[in-house]
Design an enzyme around this catalytic site. Structure first.
Site, PDB file in Angstrom:
ATOM      1  N   CYS A  17       0.837  -1.191   0.000  1.00  0.00           N
ATOM      2  CA  CYS A  17       0.000   0.000   0.000  1.00  0.00           C
ATOM      3  C   CYS A  17       0.872   1.240   0.000  1.00  0.00           C
ATOM      4  CB  CYS A  17      -1.000   0.003   1.155  1.00  0.00           C
ATOM      5  SG  CYS A  17      -0.310   0.500   2.715  1.00  0.00           S
ATOM      6  N   CYS A  20       3.756   1.823   2.384  1.00  0.00           N
ATOM      7  CA  CYS A  20       5.078   1.231   2.155  1.00  0.00           C
ATOM      8  C   CYS A  20       5.935   2.211   1.372  1.00  0.00           C
ATOM      9  CB  CYS A  20       4.965  -0.055   1.350  1.00  0.00           C
ATOM     10  SG  CYS A  20       3.859  -1.264   2.042  1.00  0.00           S
ATOM     11  N   ASP A 421      -7.380  28.747 -30.748  1.00  0.00           N
ATOM     12  CA  ASP A 421      -6.775  29.333 -31.922  1.00  0.00           C
ATOM     13  C   ASP A 421      -7.660  28.915 -33.095  1.00  0.00           C
ATOM     14  OD1 ASP A 421      -4.814  30.378 -33.678  1.00  0.00           O
ATOM     15  OD2 ASP A 421      -4.050  28.352 -33.979  1.00  0.00           O
TER      16      ASP A 421
HETATM   17  P1  ADP Z   1      -3.854  32.393 -36.707  1.00  0.00           P
HETATM   18  O1  ADP Z   1      -4.114  33.135 -35.445  1.00  0.00           O
HETATM   19  O2  ADP Z   1      -5.131  32.204 -37.468  1.00  0.00           O
HETATM   20  O3  ADP Z   1      -3.097  31.140 -36.528  1.00  0.00           O
HETATM   21  P2  ADP Z   1      -1.474  33.874 -37.563  1.00  0.00           P
HETATM   22  O4  ADP Z   1      -1.284  34.721 -36.364  1.00  0.00           O
HETATM   23  O5  ADP Z   1      -0.547  32.748 -37.762  1.00  0.00           O
HETATM   24  O6  ADP Z   1      -3.009  33.376 -37.661  1.00  0.00           O
HETATM   25  O7  ADP Z   1      -1.426  34.796 -38.859  1.00  0.00           O
HETATM   26  C1  ADP Z   1      -2.275  35.935 -38.999  1.00  0.00           C
HETATM   27  C2  ADP Z   1      -2.372  36.401 -40.426  1.00  0.00           C
HETATM   28  O8  ADP Z   1      -1.094  36.787 -40.924  1.00  0.00           O
HETATM   29  C3  ADP Z   1      -2.863  35.337 -41.378  1.00  0.00           C
HETATM   30  O9  ADP Z   1      -4.260  35.279 -41.444  1.00  0.00           O
HETATM   31  C4  ADP Z   1      -2.255  35.799 -42.699  1.00  0.00           C
HETATM   32  O10 ADP Z   1      -3.058  36.799 -43.268  1.00  0.00           O
HETATM   33  C5  ADP Z   1      -0.942  36.421 -42.287  1.00  0.00           C
HETATM   34  N1  ADP Z   1       0.188  35.455 -42.392  1.00  0.00           N
HETATM   35  C6  ADP Z   1       0.927  34.961 -41.396  1.00  0.00           C
HETATM   36  N2  ADP Z   1       1.894  34.136 -41.850  1.00  0.00           N
HETATM   37  C7  ADP Z   1       1.739  34.084 -43.198  1.00  0.00           C
HETATM   38  C8  ADP Z   1       2.410  33.384 -44.274  1.00  0.00           C
HETATM   39  N3  ADP Z   1       3.442  32.549 -44.046  1.00  0.00           N
HETATM   40  N4  ADP Z   1       1.958  33.566 -45.518  1.00  0.00           N
HETATM   41  C9  ADP Z   1       0.924  34.381 -45.762  1.00  0.00           C
HETATM   42  N5  ADP Z   1       0.262  35.056 -44.816  1.00  0.00           N
HETATM   43  C10 ADP Z   1       0.647  34.932 -43.551  1.00  0.00           C
HETATM   44 MG    MG Z   2      -2.038  29.468 -35.836  1.00  0.00          MG
END
Ligand code: ADP
Ligand code: MG
Length: 745
Positions: A17, A20, A421
């Site tokens: 138990c 121990c 997210d």
């Molecule tokens: P989420 O919160 O939806 O995960 P992110 O914070 O990663 O979104 O990105 C926010 C916005 O920035 C995206 O909706 C896009 O418009 C732009 N973005 C971010 N990274 C990229 C990328 N690698 N290529 C194109 N657009 C991007």
């Molecule tokens: Mg994201």
């Protein structure tokens, strides 16, 4: 004598138990040179940090009368297959103490019926009871002595020994025999039930085969197969997985087609088609086809091996309730001894009460003092919490939910708000390009984009940059370029950098190519008014437009669409049913897109256009407003927000990618099906309810017997029986969590 501190883990056998475990912990902890010593009863693992050689620790544990299983240095990290639990009688017969307890039980039978129930007295009944006492007291007294001398602890065994000897002194022979026999049986029973609970955890490991069929090219031209232990496999080896077999290693399919079931990892029994190039995980079950797999990780590093390690470690982390119970039990036993002395001495000394009267009609106060020792046995209380938490955590693990410890479970049960997210969490995370617009497009009316050189150029430019990005949108753009054969037109960009939450930038042929959100372009880059209003329309439809500029000049827009998963809608609805005050979506995407998607999944609140640091602030606000808050994310750019929440939940542990998140998050969902979340919350609530009931039950029964004994109405053997019953009851109650039904998914 070495001076470097070493940390390692030993497996201890023979504990009946949780008490121990505490004795061993304190005996080892008292050695000079031991910095840390934690023994988990549920996993039988002793973790020590010490400058002492291993032999010294082993010797100490053995001196206490427990067994140390030699750790195999090579294989330690590869989970071993569990050994089967024998049935109860076989378990009882396997050890000398329990055999003696069984024999003792037979010898005291006449005592129970003739003496205790029918009230008969006979010399032979007393003699049989004394014989039973003699058979069972030795191991108990020995263990009491060891705990006293090695751990300086007055444990339950000591209380029982004093009580039994005391009973003999006052002439209550049958009572003495009964107390000891019942106690020994109770310990054995507890040892048995906890080995069953332990087995339930270890069955998680049954999913990993210990050997694999290696394809070897060395022995003959065509290659031949040999069976080898998985620990011998190296990265790059090719193994054969036959139809219906479990996949023994993480790897990539080299040849063959098959549908694979990953349920042992994700808890989600859905067949996933695997073709050459696809990743497979150890523990999943192969379907109809035979696969040749190139090993990509050592046996100790596979996802399932890490998962099992995390579950084991999680069980070793104690919840606050558990710490409380542990601390309570440490001061409790000595306090009881003092109390028993007072009860035996004060009434006879100061109030003229009888001291030595074994007559059941008017028990003397010595008897009541002795009975208190027996009543005080905290077995049930000590076992009540860990057995429930461990059962809940292994049920969660079998459903693809890794919960990192009892404390997390406790927080989950109190959850008031949850934030998600958007991309990759509520949505599929596999967005697709649905339209491309460009300056200089020959046919601007034709969307999705026409066979237009200018639009293709925009996609090819974006591809060159996005190849170097990990963002889900980037993957979609690269995929679209590949589908149209544009991916080799422009070599990958140089110096690619994410502008977190806004976009990404890189150099192509000496010019900066920027891809970013519409909002970012509204601020920083002049763009075509017609495209601007088209982008706004796209966003209203729930799509995500991203804009592209070259050398600061706008060239076009790529529109992506992500789909909301059905499972996310169900999950959000169930979370609301569970009474969470806030179910919120946080996203970096623009407001109109976010609102459209938020309405679709049914969240109660949407916060859009957030940079990662804004997400952290949003989580902090939720904590302020509602209390215990969880954040769910895919772990790429959400790490700070995950860390800020009371409970950080990472999704997709079994989908490769960010395995890092699995290690750091408080909870990891092995599959990306969010319906695991309401289940996890219900399970955690059930676990905390069970803990509460168990604690109340074990303390309640003690109190009842305390009153009975003080009134001179309770006998010792009934108290032992009650404690044994309570221990069994709380253990079984905790183990019910192993069978928590999951909702239809
Ligand atoms: P989420 O919160 O939806 O995960 P992110 O914070 O990663 O979104 O990105 C926010 C916005 O920035 C995206 O909706 C896009 O418009 C732009 N973005 C971010 N990274 C990229 C990328 N690698 N290529 C194109 N657009 C991007
Ligand atoms: Mg994201």
């Amino acid at each position: 004598m070495t001076n470097t501190s070493d940390e390692y883990t030993l497996t201890i056998r023979g504990m009946d138990c949780a008490n121990c475990a505490r004795s061993i912990e304190s005996a080892v902890g008292q050695l000079d040179g031991v910095q840390l010593c934690e023994l988990t009863f549920a996993t039988e693992r002793l973790r020590v940090a010490t400058t002492l050689p291993r032999e010294a620790i082993v010797a100490r544990v053995q001196a206490l009368g427990y067994e140390v299983v030699a750790p195999d240095a090579n294989n330690a990290a590869v989970p071993a297959a569990p050994t089967a639990v024998p049935n109860f009688l076989a378990f009882m017969w396997s050890r000398l103490e329990t055999r003696l307890a069984l024999l003792g039980a037979i010898l005291v039978l006449p005592g129970i019926f003739l003496h205790e129930i029918l009230g008969l007295d006979a010399l032979w009944i007393d003699l049989l009871a004394l014989l039973a006492l003699a058979l069972t007291i030795v191991p108990v007294a020995k263990s009491a002595w060891r705990a006293l001398t090695l751990s300086r602890q007055l444990n339950i065994n000591a209380l029982m020994t004093i009580a039994a000897v005391g009973a003999v002194v006052i002439g209550a022979y049958v009572e003495a025999g009964l107390v000891m026999v019942l106690f020994a049986l109770g310990e054995a029973l507890e040892g048995y039930t906890s080995s069953r609970a332990r087995h339930a955890i270890k069955s998680l490991m049954e999913v990993v085969p210990q050997t694999a069929l290696r394809l070897s090219t060395s022995c003959c031209e065509s290659g031949c197969e040999e069976r080898v232990p998985v620990a011998q496999l190296r990265v790059g080896d090719v193994i054969v997985v036959r139809p219906g077999e479990r996949i023994p290693m993480d790897g990539t399919v080299y040849a063959g087609f098959s549908a694979v079931n990953q349920a042992p990892l994700t808890g989600e029994s859905r067949l996933i088609e695997k073709e050459p190039g696809a990743a497979v995980l150890a523990g999943s079950i192969n379907g109809e086809g035979s696969l040749e797999v190139t090993v990509s990780k050592l046996a100790a590093d596979t996802t399932i091996a890490r998962m099992i390690r995390l579950v084991e470690e999680a069980q070793e982390r104690r919840a606050p309730v558990q710490r409380f119970v542990d601390r309570f039990a440490t001061y409790y036993t000595p306090a009881i001894v003092v109390l028993a002395l007072l009860i035996a001495a004060v009434p006879p000394l100061f109030f003229g009460q009888p001291f030595l009267n074994p007559d059941p009609e008017t028990f003397g106060w010595l008897y009541r003092g002795l009975a208190l020792l027996v009543v005080a046995c905290p077995c049930a209380l000590v076992i009540s919490t860990p057995v429930s938490l461990v059962s809940a955590m292994s049920t969660a693990a079998r459903n693809g939910i890794l919960i990192k410890g009892g404390a997390v479970l406790e927080q989950l049960s109190k959850l008031r708000a949850i934030a998600f997210d958007k991309t990759g969490t509520l949505t599929s995370g596999r967005p697709a390009v649905v339209a491309v617009r460009s300056i200089g497009c020959v046919d601007p009316g034709a969307v999705p984009f026409a066979q237009c050189a200018s639009c293709e150029e925009v996609l090819a430019l974006a591809n060159a940059v996005e190849r170097r990005s990990e963002h889900p949108l980037a993957h979609a753009i690269v995929l679209a370029a590949e589908e149209r054969g544009l991916h080799t037109r422009i070599p990958a960009a140089e110096g690619v950098q994410a502008i977190v939450g806004r976009g990404v930038i890189g150099r192509v042929a000496g010019r900066d190519v920027l891809i970013g959100s519409h909002r970012y372009f509204d601020h920083d880059v002049l763009h075509d008014p017609a495209h601007c209003s088209a982008a706004l329309q796209d966003a209203d439809a729930g799509h995500t437009p991203v804009m592209v500029s070259v050398g600061g000049a706008y060239v076009g827009t790529i529109t992506l669409a992500d789909t909301v998963r059905d499972s996310s809608r169900t999950a959000v609805a169930r979370l609301k049913e569970l009474g969470l005050a806030a179910v919120v979506m946080l996203t970096g995407d623009q407001r109109s897109t976010a609102e459209r998607i938020g309405a679709d999944v049914g969240v109660s609140e949407v916060r859009a256009e957030l940079l990662p640091e804004d997400k952290v602030r949003a989580v902090e606000a939720l904590k302020q407003q509602h209390g215990v808050t969880a954040m769910v994310g895919d772990g790429i750019n959400d790490t700070p927000a995950l860390a800020t929440a009371h409970v950080g939940i990472a999704i997709g542990g079994a989908h490769g990618g960010t395995n890092q998140a699995m290690e750091t998050a408080d909870v990891t969902l092995m599959s990306d099906d969010l319906r695991r979340l309401p289940f996890a919350i219900k399970l955690s609530r059930a676990a905390m309810r069970t803990v509460g009931v168990n604690i109340a039950l074990s303390i309640g029964i003690k109190l009842v017997f305390l009153v009975l004994v003080l009134l001179g109405m309770g006998t010792m053997w009934m108290a032992v029986l009650a404690d044994m019953g309570t221990s069994l009851l709380v253990t079984l109650n905790g183990m019910r969590l192993l069978r928590q039904p999951r909702d239809e998914m």
